[in-house]
Design a protein around this motif. Structure first.
Motif, PDB file in Angstrom:
ATOM      1  N   THR A  29      32.354  45.311  22.082  1.00 19.51           N
ATOM      2  CA  THR A  29      33.782  44.198  21.797  1.00 19.51           C
ATOM      3  C   THR A  29      34.908  44.353  22.926  1.00 19.51           C
ATOM      4  OG1 THR A  29      33.305  45.094  19.609  1.00 19.51           O
ATOM      5  CG2 THR A  29      34.863  43.313  19.851  1.00 19.51           C
ATOM      6  N   LEU A  30      34.390  43.966  23.969  1.00 19.67           N
ATOM      7  CA  LEU A  30      35.412  44.016  25.085  1.00 19.67           C
ATOM      8  C   LEU A  30      36.086  42.866  25.445  1.00 19.67           C
ATOM      9  CD1 LEU A  30      33.147  45.831  27.911  1.00 19.67           C
ATOM     10  CD2 LEU A  30      34.490  46.849  26.009  1.00 19.67           C
ATOM     11  N   ASN A  31      37.359  42.771  25.642  1.00 19.78           N
ATOM     12  CA  ASN A  31      38.211  41.597  26.052  1.00 19.78           C
ATOM     13  C   ASN A  31      37.870  41.432  27.680  1.00 19.78           C
ATOM     14  OD1 ASN A  31      39.979  43.307  27.552  1.00 19.78           O
ATOM     15  ND2 ASN A  31      41.235  43.458  25.839  1.00 19.78           N
ATOM     16  N   SER A  32      38.304  40.388  28.176  1.00 19.43           N
ATOM     17  CA  SER A  32      38.240  39.935  29.652  1.00 19.43           C
ATOM     18  C   SER A  32      38.839  40.866  30.614  1.00 19.43           C
ATOM     19  CB  SER A  32      38.896  38.571  29.985  1.00 19.43           C
ATOM     20  OG  SER A  32      38.440  37.571  29.175  1.00 19.43           O
ATOM     21  N   GLY A  44      36.412  41.682  42.093  1.00 21.70           N
ATOM     22  CA  GLY A  44      36.077  41.985  40.807  1.00 21.70           C
ATOM     23  C   GLY A  44      36.781  42.122  39.579  1.00 21.70           C
ATOM     24  N   ALA A  45      37.853  42.616  39.790  1.00 25.40           N
ATOM     25  CA  ALA A  45      39.111  42.708  38.742  1.00 25.40           C
ATOM     26  C   ALA A  45      39.993  41.573  38.560  1.00 25.40           C
ATOM     27  CB  ALA A  45      39.914  44.010  39.019  1.00 25.40           C
ATOM     28  N   THR A  46      39.753  40.420  39.181  1.00 18.54           N
ATOM     29  CA  THR A  46      40.582  39.545  39.121  1.00 18.54           C
ATOM     30  C   THR A  46      39.669  38.248  38.873  1.00 18.54           C
ATOM     31  OG1 THR A  46      40.643  38.889  41.464  1.00 18.54           O
ATOM     32  CG2 THR A  46      42.441  40.311  40.778  1.00 18.54           C
ATOM     33  N   LEU A  78      40.189  32.839  36.275  1.00 20.03           N
ATOM     34  CA  LEU A  78      39.393  31.783  35.498  1.00 20.03           C
ATOM     35  C   LEU A  78      40.383  31.299  34.267  1.00 20.03           C
ATOM     36  CD1 LEU A  78      35.913  32.750  34.991  1.00 20.03           C
ATOM     37  CD2 LEU A  78      36.799  31.002  36.804  1.00 20.03           C
ATOM     38  N   ASP A  79      40.980  32.418  33.704  1.00 19.72           N
ATOM     39  CA  ASP A  79      41.668  32.038  32.597  1.00 19.72           C
ATOM     40  C   ASP A  79      43.236  31.345  32.815  1.00 19.72           C
ATOM     41  OD1 ASP A  79      40.009  33.209  30.874  1.00 19.72           O
ATOM     42  OD2 ASP A  79      40.893  35.283  30.920  1.00 19.72           O
ATOM     43  N   ALA A  80      43.636  31.820  34.302  1.00 17.72           N
ATOM     44  CA  ALA A  80      45.216  31.199  34.452  1.00 17.72           C
ATOM     45  C   ALA A  80      44.961  30.043  35.199  1.00 17.72           C
ATOM     46  CB  ALA A  80      45.555  32.592  35.688  1.00 17.72           C
ATOM     47  N   VAL A  81      44.051  29.830  36.149  1.00 16.01           N
ATOM     48  CA  VAL A  81      44.089  28.576  36.888  1.00 16.01           C
ATOM     49  C   VAL A  81      42.845  27.680  36.837  1.00 16.01           C
ATOM     50  CG1 VAL A  81      45.823  29.551  38.559  1.00 16.01           C
ATOM     51  CG2 VAL A  81      43.177  29.573  39.041  1.00 16.01           C
ATOM     52  N   PRO A 120      38.279  27.268  36.643  1.00 17.37           N
ATOM     53  CA  PRO A 120      37.232  27.424  37.625  1.00 17.37           C
ATOM     54  C   PRO A 120      37.467  26.685  38.718  1.00 17.37           C
ATOM     55  CG  PRO A 120      36.442  26.332  35.564  1.00 17.37           C
ATOM     56  CD  PRO A 120      37.900  26.701  35.130  1.00 17.37           C
ATOM     57  N   ALA A 121      37.710  25.552  38.665  1.00 17.33           N
ATOM     58  CA  ALA A 121      37.709  24.612  39.927  1.00 17.33           C
ATOM     59  C   ALA A 121      38.793  25.392  41.098  1.00 17.33           C
ATOM     60  CB  ALA A 121      38.247  23.329  39.787  1.00 17.33           C
ATOM     61  N   ALA A 122      40.025  25.736  40.412  1.00 15.16           N
ATOM     62  CA  ALA A 122      40.955  26.085  41.728  1.00 15.16           C
ATOM     63  C   ALA A 122      40.602  27.563  42.107  1.00 15.16           C
ATOM     64  CB  ALA A 122      42.346  26.433  40.909  1.00 15.16           C
ATOM     65  N   THR A 123      39.822  28.176  41.025  1.00  9.97           N
ATOM     66  CA  THR A 123      39.446  29.777  41.588  1.00  9.97           C
ATOM     67  C   THR A 123      38.359  29.432  42.879  1.00  9.97           C
ATOM     68  OG1 THR A 123      39.710  30.587  39.426  1.00  9.97           O
ATOM     69  CG2 THR A 123      38.105  31.418  40.578  1.00  9.97           C
ATOM     70  N   PHE A 124      37.437  28.604  42.533  1.00  5.88           N
ATOM     71  CA  PHE A 124      36.522  28.614  43.684  1.00  5.88           C
ATOM     72  C   PHE A 124      37.140  27.786  44.888  1.00  5.88           C
ATOM     73  CE2 PHE A 124      33.525  29.745  40.535  1.00  5.88           C
ATOM     74  CZ  PHE A 124      32.638  30.580  40.954  1.00  5.88           C
ATOM     75  N   TRP A 125      38.172  26.837  44.469  1.00  6.94           N
ATOM     76  CA  TRP A 125      38.567  26.097  45.714  1.00  6.94           C
ATOM     77  C   TRP A 125      39.515  27.235  46.664  1.00  6.94           C
ATOM     78  CZ3 TRP A 125      40.092  21.311  42.850  1.00  6.94           C
ATOM     79  CH2 TRP A 125      39.020  20.430  42.690  1.00  6.94           C
ATOM     80  N   LEU A 126      40.113  27.953  45.944  1.00  3.92           N
ATOM     81  CA  LEU A 126      40.915  29.334  46.764  1.00  3.92           C
ATOM     82  C   LEU A 126      39.917  29.903  47.725  1.00  3.92           C
ATOM     83  CD1 LEU A 126      43.109  31.297  47.243  1.00  3.92           C
ATOM     84  CD2 LEU A 126      42.067  32.579  45.264  1.00  3.92           C
TER      85      LEU A 126
END
Length: 452
Positions: free
Chosen positions: A35-38, A392-394, A399-402, A404-410
């Motif tokens: 039962t792990l969180n993100s 790996g740790a971010t 994804l939660d903060a910005v 999926p689109a902004a994550t991959f555009w980074l």
């Protein structure tokens, strides 16, 4: 002898790939079991990279003091301990500790195997041999994805992690029969043994004697990596270039696909575990097949063209993938976009496999002066794993903060920047001896010219 050396080092690459790939399929079941969180999921993934950074740091001393052969042996033993510990872990904390041990094994393998191969191979096949090692890494990733998929029906994540002990045991047996690196033997003053090893590796005894003479010439100044780093600006340039190359490799963002593939495909509209794992297998197969491009191109077309093409392909792939995921995030789901997402993921991985994945390791093994080689590769390999741990740790947090689109555009923006760095700074080293590269570096030539 050369074939046996290649096969043995390749098994280390296979283990490396298995450990990278196995967590992707196991993570959903581990998450459900504990039962792990993100954040906890990120740490289950990234503790392996923490261990790898520790292993790389320790192996700088280990590889210099005990040699490449016994470093690989230590890595094999740690692989066995870590995989069995992960499989039997009663708590998530024990699992993380076992992942650190596995990471230490990976750190040793990722440092020692390419270094060992670069010191055993002639300059005309050096790139191909190290690319073959990278091919085995990708084969390990694919086998991990296949194994995870087969075991996903039962959800047996413990078997997914424990199966690594089998190839680790094979590596331990093979390493017993490996010779020591002639360069390491010469550095320790064991010149007769070095010539004996070279005689088995080279076509003629004359070539063996000439190469030993070249090695002895470059060893006239004792290896004192840290002292040379402090005193000599040219050594510092080589060390920082190696660290930059490894950071560039990781911040392409491609390893997040290896670690979080089922999550990415879930965001792309694949709702069942079977669909997610099948898409993951396609990515792993693409990774392995695209590595063949590097094997046949890296010693012919060169290192720089491969990097320029690869970073360009990854920039386009992450750009379009980000657009696809934005549509799903906005509720504009369609089957066509799902398959386009898989296609762009395959494109990203193909660009990575033919360029940064093998070429960075090749360059890092080539540009360090022999007198400070262990120190330089320790720094670059540690940078690789620290950077790997950061992505790996971010990823889930990004994804939660910005989104999926902004994550991959980074990652798109970073890959575009890396194209410029390649033009401006990276040398071309194909078909150039390590001694010649060192001579140009120590003469103060611009970094991009040291392979000319």
């Amino acid at each position: 002898m050369t074939l046996f050396v290649s096969v043995s080092a390749a098994v280390a690459g296979l283990l490396f790939g298995l450990d990278i790939g196995v967590i992707s399929g196991a993570l959903p079941f581990i998450t459900q079991h504990f039962t792990l969180n993100s954040q906890q999921q990120e740490w289950v993934v990234s503790t392996m990279m923490l261990g790898a950074a520790i292993g790389a740091l320790a192996n700088g001393w280990l590889s210099s003091a005990l040699g490449r052969k016994y470093s690989l042996m230590a890595g094999a033993i740690l692989f066995i301990i870590g995989s069995l510990g992960s499989a039997l872990a009663p708590t998530v904390e024990i699992l993380m500790i076992s992942r650190v041990v596995l990471g230490m094994a990976v750190g040793i393998a990722s440092y020692t195997a390419p270094l060992y191969l670069s010191e055993m191979a002639t300059e005309d096949i050096r790139g191909k041999m190290i690319s073959m090692y990278q091919l085995m890494v990708t084969l390990g990733i694919l086998l991990a994805f296949l194994s995870d998929t087969a075991l996903s029906y039962s959800g047996d994540w413990r078997m997914m992690l424990g199966i690594l002990a089998i190839p680790a045991s094979l590596l331990l047996i093979l390493v017993v029969f490996l010779p020591n690196s002639p360069r390491w033997l010469a550095a320790k003053g064991r010149h007769i043994e070095a010539e004996e090893v070279l005689s088995k590796l080279r076509d003629t005894s004359e070539k063996a004697r000439q190469e030993l003479q070249d090695i002895r010439e470059s060893l006239k100044l004792k290896q004192h990596g840290w002292e040379l780093f402090k005193m000599n600006s040219n050594v510092r340039r080589a060390v920082f270039l190696g660290m930059l190359l490894q950071a560039m490799q990781q911040f392409t963002g491609m390893n997040i696909i290896m670690y979080y593939a089922p999550k990415i495909f879930e965001m792309a509209g694949f709702t069942t575990t079977h669909e997610q794992m099948m898409a993951t297998i396609v990515v792993g197969l693409t990774f392995m097949l695209a590595t063949f491009i590097a094997i046949f191109m890296v010693d012919k077309a060169g290192r720089k063209p491969a990097l320029k093409i690869g970073f360009s392909v990854m920039a386009v792939g992450t750009l379009v993938l980000g657009y696809c995921l934005m549509q799903f995030d906005n509720g504009n789901a369609s089957e066509g976009l799902s398959y386009l997402s898989v296609g762009m993921t395959m494109m990203c991985i193909a660009g990575y496999a033919m360029s940064a994945a093998p070429v960075v390791w090749i360059l890092c093994s080539e540009i360090q002066p022999l007198k400070s080689r262990d120190f330089g590769i320790t720094c670059s390999t540690t940078t690789n794993w620290v950077s790997n741990m950061i992505i790996g740790a971010t990823f889930l947090s990004l994804l939660d903060a910005v989104g999926p689109a902004a994550t991959f555009w980074l990652y798109t923006a970073l890959n575009i920047a890396f194209i410029g760095v390649t033009f401006w700074l990276i040398p071309e080293t194909k078909n150039v001896t390590l001694e010649h590269i060192e001579k140009k570096l120590m003469a103060g030539e611009k970094l991009r010219h040291i392979g000319q």
